[in-house]
Design a protein around this motif. Sequence first.
Motif, PDB file in Angstrom:
ATOM      1  N   ALA A  53       3.305  -2.694 -13.176  1.00  0.00           N
ATOM      2  CA  ALA A  53       3.353  -1.256 -12.907  1.00  0.00           C
ATOM      3  C   ALA A  53       2.578  -0.475 -13.960  1.00  0.00           C
ATOM      4  N   ILE A  54       2.695  -0.882 -15.217  1.00  0.00           N
ATOM      5  CA  ILE A  54       2.011  -0.174 -16.297  1.00  0.00           C
ATOM      6  C   ILE A  54       0.500  -0.163 -16.090  1.00  0.00           C
ATOM      7  N   VAL A  55      -0.059  -1.256 -15.596  1.00  0.00           N
ATOM      8  CA  VAL A  55      -1.520  -1.367 -15.468  1.00  0.00           C
ATOM      9  C   VAL A  55      -2.032  -1.028 -14.078  1.00  0.00           C
ATOM     10  N   ASP A  56      -1.148  -0.664 -13.149  1.00  0.00           N
ATOM     11  CA  ASP A  56      -1.576  -0.612 -11.746  1.00  0.00           C
ATOM     12  C   ASP A  56      -2.663   0.425 -11.486  1.00  0.00           C
ATOM     13  N   ARG A  57      -2.566   1.599 -12.074  1.00  0.00           N
ATOM     14  CA  ARG A  57      -3.620   2.595 -11.850  1.00  0.00           C
ATOM     15  C   ARG A  57      -4.929   2.155 -12.517  1.00  0.00           C
ATOM     16  N   THR A 100      20.508   2.493  -8.988  1.00  0.00           N
ATOM     17  CA  THR A 100      21.218   1.382  -9.630  1.00  0.00           C
ATOM     18  C   THR A 100      20.289   0.208  -9.929  1.00  0.00           C
ATOM     19  N   ARG A 101      19.002   0.424  -9.770  1.00  0.00           N
ATOM     20  CA  ARG A 101      17.991  -0.579 -10.080  1.00  0.00           C
ATOM     21  C   ARG A 101      16.691   0.141 -10.410  1.00  0.00           C
ATOM     22  N   PRO A 102      15.792  -0.482 -11.143  1.00  0.00           N
ATOM     23  CA  PRO A 102      14.491   0.153 -11.364  1.00  0.00           C
ATOM     24  C   PRO A 102      13.753   0.305 -10.040  1.00  0.00           C
ATOM     25  N   THR A 103      13.115   1.440  -9.851  1.00  0.00           N
ATOM     26  CA  THR A 103      12.384   1.710  -8.617  1.00  0.00           C
ATOM     27  C   THR A 103      11.024   2.296  -8.948  1.00  0.00           C
ATOM     28  N   PHE A 104       9.986   1.843  -8.225  1.00  0.00           N
ATOM     29  CA  PHE A 104       8.643   2.380  -8.385  1.00  0.00           C
ATOM     30  C   PHE A 104       8.372   3.373  -7.257  1.00  0.00           C
ATOM     31  N   PHE A 105       7.847   4.543  -7.609  1.00  0.00           N
ATOM     32  CA  PHE A 105       7.444   5.540  -6.624  1.00  0.00           C
ATOM     33  C   PHE A 105       5.946   5.806  -6.773  1.00  0.00           C
ATOM     34  N   CYS A 160       6.089  -8.334  -6.856  1.00  0.00           N
ATOM     35  CA  CYS A 160       6.859  -7.325  -7.587  1.00  0.00           C
ATOM     36  C   CYS A 160       6.824  -5.982  -6.872  1.00  0.00           C
ATOM     37  N   PHE A 161       5.645  -5.582  -6.446  1.00  0.00           N
ATOM     38  CA  PHE A 161       5.534  -4.291  -5.791  1.00  0.00           C
ATOM     39  C   PHE A 161       6.236  -4.288  -4.438  1.00  0.00           C
ATOM     40  N   CYS A 219       8.931  -1.330  -5.069  1.00  0.00           N
ATOM     41  CA  CYS A 219       8.399  -0.063  -4.570  1.00  0.00           C
ATOM     42  C   CYS A 219       9.304   0.542  -3.510  1.00  0.00           C
ATOM     43  N   TRP A 220       9.499   1.861  -3.613  1.00  0.00           N
ATOM     44  CA  TRP A 220      10.192   2.575  -2.544  1.00  0.00           C
ATOM     45  C   TRP A 220       9.266   2.640  -1.335  1.00  0.00           C
ATOM     46  N   SER A 221       9.787   2.297  -0.190  1.00  0.00           N
ATOM     47  CA  SER A 221       8.958   2.166   1.004  1.00  0.00           C
ATOM     48  C   SER A 221       8.996   3.396   1.897  1.00  0.00           C
TER      49      SER A 221
END
Length: 597
Positions: free
Chosen positions: A533-537, A449-454, A553-554, A558-560
């Motif tokens: 997130a787009i530039v993180d790598r 239900t929200r954007p999540t970074f994995f 932001c992270f 980010c999923w922990s």
Amino acid sequence: MSGPPGDQSLSTSEAAYVQARRSQVIPQALKTYLSNVEATNVTLPSYVSSILNGSSLETPNFGIATSGGGYRAAIFGAGVLNALDGRNASSNSAGLGGLLQTATYITGLSGGSWLLTSLAQANFPTIQELIFGYPNYTVTSNLWGGWNANFSMNGPSSGSITDTEFFTSLVEELQGKYHTGFPVTFADFWSRGLARHFVNGTFSSNFYDESYAHGAGILWSAVAETESFTSHTIPFPIVVSDLSAPGQNTSNIISEDVIPISNPIIEFNVYEMGSFDPMLSAFASTKYLGTTNNSICITNYDQSSLVAGSSSELFNEYNLTNTLNATFGPVFSLLESLLPESGVELDAALWPNPFFGVAPETFLSSSQAYLTLVDGGEDGEVIPLQPLLVKARGLDTILAIDGTSDVNNFADGSSLIATQNRSMLLSSAYSFPPVPTSLGEFTAQNLSTRPTFFGCNVTSANDTTPLLIYLANGGPPHNGEAPLTNTSTVQVAYNSSQIQAMLDQTFVIATQGYPASSGMTTDPEWPACLACAIVDRARERAGQTRSGVCESCFARYCWSGSTLSVNVTSGGEVIVSGSGTRWFLTLAVAIGIWASM
């Protein structure tokens, strides 16, 4: 046909397209995107600006995956792309506009394939033009007329006589293929219906007029000749289908799915069709996919509508004598009467097997004259992520658009779990960031239900693993609007006002982010967080440390969950553990796949 088993090298044509897009198009697209993010008045760390404006030696490699889920998924995916499109002033104002133009790849399956095939063959129009057609165009053969969504795919009129006549015309269109000697399937009939919605040449005013071709002869390989493709304007498009194979290992079928995760995934790009999976690792020219022997090269088999139809062929999941027969019974009779003794295949799309005799020890369909293809989500991976995990494609970041139906026609993470399971099964070929191992965990943490970074934390063991941005149709917006985007997968007709309302709500979902408190409906830092997130790598490769808004932001997105661990018991079970849950796989199955790599 590409190299030896295990090979994941790109074709020279794909490599050339990607290189040209990344050198000629994406640098300016990144600058435009950066200016839209900066206009939201959030201060970005200097490394984000330097990577996006081209002053850094590192450039992000970004891909987008659009899920299946029928018209609902096609509309939701279109709405997200609209929110990322730099041609949309509202998207630019929201700080997300231009991100679509920075993508190197875009993939789709089932409903997502309807979106993607129509977008590519219609020369990459805006989303409003894609769905509703170009304004003020007259009915001319092979021009784009929109999705014509008000015509039902199960019977476009309210009258049985008109529908019977329409069905008859679709079956008659297959007689050429039948008389040529190719097997005709229900997927062929389905594809001719899809052509009226997702291939050039059909308008509402000529929908029933058989003097028009209605997309017949418009080829997937011919996308390479469109202006948007020759100018490298469009992300490289890939459509996904699943292979149903004799002797497939049914113990590798997840839950209520149909196709084992150990079966190879088949991808169609405009140059090649095949699979990077280690049990096949081979490709054939898309242009010549009708070829059945070594003496005559056959073209025109790769109809765009058949590619979309093969990606959405889920009729093997239905009871033919009850559920499906109630809707398409008259069609079955027409097929039998107009194509006598054809033995029409009702459960799959059939493609001449270009890999006949290839890898007989590992490729289950090696001895089959035809490949049997079904809906790309039937192995549980309803988001087409696997092509974007191919190491030769080098994706840094993937946006996973999830319009699947898990609970109340909302997405709940099941597709990510399936991709995680399959990536572990094929761990020498693919690397996927850890995600929860149960739907309950997705629900408990509101991850859909929200954007999540994995995959936020890079280690030496996973430095080639892309960062995954998960954006799901997991619920209504945070602003209290009633839900509009959770329509049923079996709804196959929409009026324009309903689609527009769904697009508008999807725009809100895509741009709201993850508000920091219950009193907020949007996160004003979401555009900046997405850029981080787009530039993180690329940041990692440049040796920079996360800082400023990216650091916060992270911490928020980010999923922990913990990294998964793999252990083998004395009883022969592979136990994959993470975040308090476990996934089991018999050692025999694991060895059977790993040994083929």
